[in-house]
Scaffold this active site. Structure first.
Site, mmCIF file in Angstrom:
data_model
loop_
_atom_site.group_PDB
_atom_site.id
_atom_site.type_symbol
_atom_site.label_atom_id
_atom_site.label_comp_id
_atom_site.label_asym_id
_atom_site.label_seq_id
_atom_site.Cartn_x
_atom_site.Cartn_y
_atom_site.Cartn_z
ATOM 1 N N LYS A 1 2.371 -4.443 6.171
ATOM 2 C CA LYS A 1 2.701 -4.352 4.747
ATOM 3 C C LYS A 1 4.180 -3.998 4.566
ATOM 4 O O LYS A 1 4.828 -4.459 3.632
ATOM 5 C CB LYS A 1 1.819 -3.305 4.061
ATOM 6 C CG LYS A 1 0.345 -3.676 4.028
ATOM 7 C CD LYS A 1 0.137 -4.896 3.168
ATOM 8 C CE LYS A 1 -1.292 -5.051 2.731
ATOM 9 N NZ LYS A 1 -1.513 -6.283 1.963
ATOM 10 N N THR B 1 0.833 -1.201 0.000
ATOM 11 C CA THR B 1 0.000 0.000 0.000
ATOM 12 C C THR B 1 0.871 1.257 0.000
ATOM 13 O O THR B 1 1.980 1.258 0.568
ATOM 14 C CB THR B 1 -0.958 0.026 1.219
ATOM 15 O OG1 THR B 1 -1.261 1.374 1.552
ATOM 16 C CG2 THR B 1 -0.360 -0.621 2.441
ATOM 17 N N SER C 1 -0.506 2.734 10.804
ATOM 18 C CA SER C 1 -1.344 1.818 11.605
ATOM 19 C C SER C 1 -0.615 0.480 11.666
ATOM 20 O O SER C 1 0.297 0.227 10.863
ATOM 21 C CB SER C 1 -2.720 1.621 10.964
ATOM 22 O OG SER C 1 -2.599 0.773 9.828
ATOM 23 N N ASN D 1 -15.432 5.577 -1.288
ATOM 24 C CA ASN D 1 -16.583 4.663 -1.323
ATOM 25 C C ASN D 1 -17.560 4.990 -0.195
ATOM 26 O O ASN D 1 -18.779 4.998 -0.384
ATOM 27 C CB ASN D 1 -16.111 3.206 -1.193
ATOM 28 C CG ASN D 1 -15.470 2.696 -2.476
ATOM 29 O OD1 ASN D 1 -15.520 3.368 -3.502
ATOM 30 N ND2 ASN D 1 -14.881 1.526 -2.433
ATOM 31 N N TYR E 1 -1.775 -2.279 10.699
ATOM 32 C CA TYR E 1 -1.999 -2.902 9.380
ATOM 33 C C TYR E 1 -0.938 -2.451 8.389
ATOM 34 O O TYR E 1 -0.302 -3.263 7.709
ATOM 35 C CB TYR E 1 -3.406 -2.558 8.854
ATOM 36 C CG TYR E 1 -3.483 -2.548 7.344
ATOM 37 C CD1 TYR E 1 -3.428 -3.744 6.621
ATOM 38 C CD2 TYR E 1 -3.553 -1.337 6.625
ATOM 39 C CE1 TYR E 1 -3.447 -3.742 5.231
ATOM 40 C CE2 TYR E 1 -3.575 -1.330 5.245
ATOM 41 C CZ TYR E 1 -3.520 -2.520 4.551
ATOM 42 O OH TYR E 1 -3.528 -2.517 3.187
ATOM 43 N N HIS E 2 -0.726 -1.119 8.306
ATOM 44 C CA HIS E 2 0.244 -0.614 7.326
ATOM 45 C C HIS E 2 1.660 -1.109 7.640
ATOM 46 O O HIS E 2 2.439 -1.374 6.734
ATOM 47 C CB HIS E 2 0.202 0.916 7.265
ATOM 48 C CG HIS E 2 -1.056 1.454 6.614
ATOM 49 N ND1 HIS E 2 -2.142 1.883 7.326
ATOM 50 C CD2 HIS E 2 -1.383 1.593 5.310
ATOM 51 C CE1 HIS E 2 -3.094 2.278 6.494
ATOM 52 N NE2 HIS E 2 -2.667 2.119 5.264
HETATM 53 N N1 LIG Z 1 -8.987 -1.797 -1.392
HETATM 54 C C1 LIG Z 1 -8.051 -0.874 -1.264
HETATM 55 O O1 LIG Z 1 -8.315 0.318 -1.322
HETATM 56 C C2 LIG Z 1 -6.606 -1.297 -1.109
HETATM 57 C C3 LIG Z 1 -5.621 -0.299 -1.152
HETATM 58 C C4 LIG Z 1 -4.283 -0.654 -1.013
HETATM 59 C C5 LIG Z 1 -3.942 -1.978 -0.821
HETATM 60 N N2 LIG Z 1 -4.921 -2.929 -0.765
HETATM 61 C C6 LIG Z 1 -4.505 -4.310 -0.544
HETATM 62 O O2 LIG Z 1 -5.049 -5.122 -1.579
HETATM 63 C C7 LIG Z 1 -5.392 -6.396 -1.051
HETATM 64 C C8 LIG Z 1 -6.835 -6.721 -1.398
HETATM 65 O O3 LIG Z 1 -7.666 -5.705 -0.878
HETATM 66 P P1 LIG Z 1 -9.242 -5.798 -0.968
HETATM 67 O O4 LIG Z 1 -9.750 -4.421 -0.849
HETATM 68 O O5 LIG Z 1 -9.644 -6.652 -2.115
HETATM 69 O O6 LIG Z 1 -9.551 -6.540 0.422
HETATM 70 P P2 LIG Z 1 -10.661 -7.632 0.753
HETATM 71 O O7 LIG Z 1 -10.654 -7.765 2.249
HETATM 72 O O8 LIG Z 1 -11.951 -7.300 0.102
HETATM 73 O O9 LIG Z 1 -10.054 -8.934 0.100
HETATM 74 C C9 LIG Z 1 -9.106 -9.750 0.725
HETATM 75 C C10 LIG Z 1 -9.574 -11.189 0.573
HETATM 76 O O10 LIG Z 1 -8.613 -12.027 1.206
HETATM 77 C C11 LIG Z 1 -9.272 -12.944 2.062
HETATM 78 N N3 LIG Z 1 -8.352 -13.267 3.165
HETATM 79 C C12 LIG Z 1 -7.891 -12.433 4.121
HETATM 80 N N4 LIG Z 1 -7.054 -13.101 4.954
HETATM 81 C C13 LIG Z 1 -6.992 -14.366 4.478
HETATM 82 C C14 LIG Z 1 -6.297 -15.518 4.906
HETATM 83 N N5 LIG Z 1 -5.472 -15.508 5.967
HETATM 84 N N6 LIG Z 1 -6.456 -16.668 4.186
HETATM 85 C C15 LIG Z 1 -7.259 -16.708 3.091
HETATM 86 N N7 LIG Z 1 -7.954 -15.641 2.652
HETATM 87 C C16 LIG Z 1 -7.814 -14.474 3.346
HETATM 88 C C17 LIG Z 1 -10.524 -12.231 2.532
HETATM 89 O O11 LIG Z 1 -11.532 -13.132 2.931
HETATM 90 C C18 LIG Z 1 -10.915 -11.432 1.292
HETATM 91 O O12 LIG Z 1 -11.786 -12.153 0.470
HETATM 92 C C19 LIG Z 1 -5.120 -6.347 0.446
HETATM 93 O O13 LIG Z 1 -3.880 -6.946 0.714
HETATM 94 C C20 LIG Z 1 -5.054 -4.878 0.745
HETATM 95 O O14 LIG Z 1 -4.195 -4.617 1.819
HETATM 96 C C21 LIG Z 1 -6.235 -2.607 -0.911
#
Ligand SMILES: NC(=O)c1ccc[n+]([C@@H]2O[C@H](COP(=O)([O-])OP(=O)(O)OC[C@H]3O[C@@H](n4cnc5c(N)ncnc54)[C@H](O)[C@@H]3O)[C@@H](O)[C@H]2O)c1
Length: 385
Positions: A185, A144, A179, A239, A181-182
């Protein structure tokens, strides 16, 4: 190409699966439905209705879009990870399967530990499976832009040249996450960089901005919708603002609202990831991309939603600043670079206002679902608690 998507049930994972199928890849996915469970825990649900993975896959098959092979399992469990990689032997793995909510990670010790352990261990599991079973496999991992924080200098893509006391070097750019979380990453990034150095694994580390949108070129029927979160824990800024406008409740920028971040549409996010798969790094290369279309302040986004909503409906959406639950700078310099994906051939497809208009139209049909969970939109998770 055989591509495995870790986190295929998620906001980005599902549309990415549809895109990769359309591009002719063999798609396998793994997920343990973690996000679905945790969103229910904060008394919310995806504003757009999504069906079970079984039904989603059946729908894709019925429409002749392709076959998806699915494994149910937690990727922080090394046996599950082993089973999935062994039986598919992918050419590329996209790792999206992590706990991805900053507020969730700041709720308390249990959530902080869960985020640390699951996120870091899932990446380590993947590193070892690739090294031991499919060393030529390309790992494309989602990081991220939040890893960099908001330094008072320009943000390069991963590395920068530095001169200190008369000596020069090219080093990883310092990270300053906001955070737990960050920080996970950041740790993932370091672990992948090290695995690349020691075992010459091929890695693309994507520093992604905040993603917005309900649609991609492949999401053309509601039956193919991806999840869309609106609550304070799982919903992201733009969103959530759209959901607030549609629900007729104030749009709530946190604090002064001058915080700037990189943003990109869901279509652009998926296009970039598909491009990264089509054009992998050299064997043994570690590359870093900053992935966002544009950077905006939170105030600009709130005002854009307000204007587009008025243009579309003739109704006024109120903007109400509320106390910032996070610890972050509210007035700061922000100038990240994002040239490398453009050099690879990426061209932005969606404009902000056009996308906001589509989101508002989609959400309008599911207004009742947002209203049912309206209490979950107001921030309760405080960084300083
Ligand atoms: N959406 C954003 O704005 C955004 C921005 C920057 C980075 N990201 C990164 O992109 C990735 C996807 O984001 P997203 O928005 O689709 O999130 P999301 O939570 O909708 O999707 C993540 C998926 O991974 C699954 N998951 C989580 N932990 C798991 C585990 N231990 N085993 C198996 N499945 C697992 C969840 O059930 C979910 O379906 C993440 O790593 C997130 O940090 C997202």
């Amino acid at each position: 190409m055989k591509v495995m998507i870790m986190g295929i049930d998620g906001y980005i994972g599902w549309p990415l699966a549809l895109r990769l199928l359309r591009e002719g890849h063999e798609v396998t996915g793994i997920d343990n439905f973690y996000t679905r469970r945790r969103v229910r825990e904060v008394h919310s649900e995806s504003a757009l209705p999504i069906s079970s993975m079984e039904k989603r896959i059946a729908e894709v098959g019925k429409r002749g879009l392709g076959d998806i092979k699915f494994f149910r399992g937690d990727v922080s469990n090394s046996e599950k990870m082993h089973e999935a990689i062994k039986s598919t032997e992918p050419d590329a793995v996209v790792h999206l399967a992590e706990q991805r909510s900053a507020p969730y990670s700041m709720m308390g010790l249990r959530q902080a530990k869960e985020t640390m352990v699951k996120n870091i261990v899932s990446t380590i599991n993947l590193i070892y499976e690739v090294k031991d079973q499919v060393p030529d496999c390309h790992i494309l991992k989602l990081g991220t832009m939040g890893e960099y924080g908001t330094p008072n200098i320009d943000i390069p893509e991963g590395f920068f040249d530095i001169e200190y006391r008369g000596r020069k070097d090219r080093l990883p750019f310092p990270k300053n996450a906001g955070s737990w979380y960050h920080w996970t990453k950041v740790h993932d990034t370091n672990n992948l960089m090290f695995a690349n150095r020691v075992w010459e694994l091929s890695v693309t580390d994507v520093m992604q901005g905040v993603v917005y949108g309900t649609r991609t070129e492949d999401i053309i029927y509601p039956a193919l919708f991806t999840r869309f979160d609106t609550d304070e824990v799982w919903g992201t800024a733009l969103n959530r603002f759209c959901a607030q406008a549609v629900a007729g409740i104030p749009i709530t920028p946190y604090g002064k609202g001058n915080q700037a971040r990189g943003f990109l549409s869901l279509e652009d996010s998926v296009s970039c990831l598909a491009l990264g798969i089509r054009k992998p790094p050299e064997r043994g290369e570690y590359r870093v991309y900053n992935q966002f279309d544009e950077y905006y302040t939170v105030n600009y986004l709130a005002e854009t939603v307000q204007q587009v909503y008025h243009q579309e409906t003739g109704k006024n959406a109120e903007i109400k600043h509320i106390e910032n639950p996070r610890v972050e700078l509210e007035d700061h310099y922000y100038h990240p670079e994002n040239q490398k994906l453009k050099d690879l051939g990426y061209r932005r497809k969606r404009e902000l206002r056009q996308e906001v208009s589509i989101i508002l139209k989609d959400l309008e049909k599911y207004r009742d679902r947002i209203l049912k969970h309206r209490e979950s939109i107001i921030p309760k998770t405080l960084w300083k608690a």
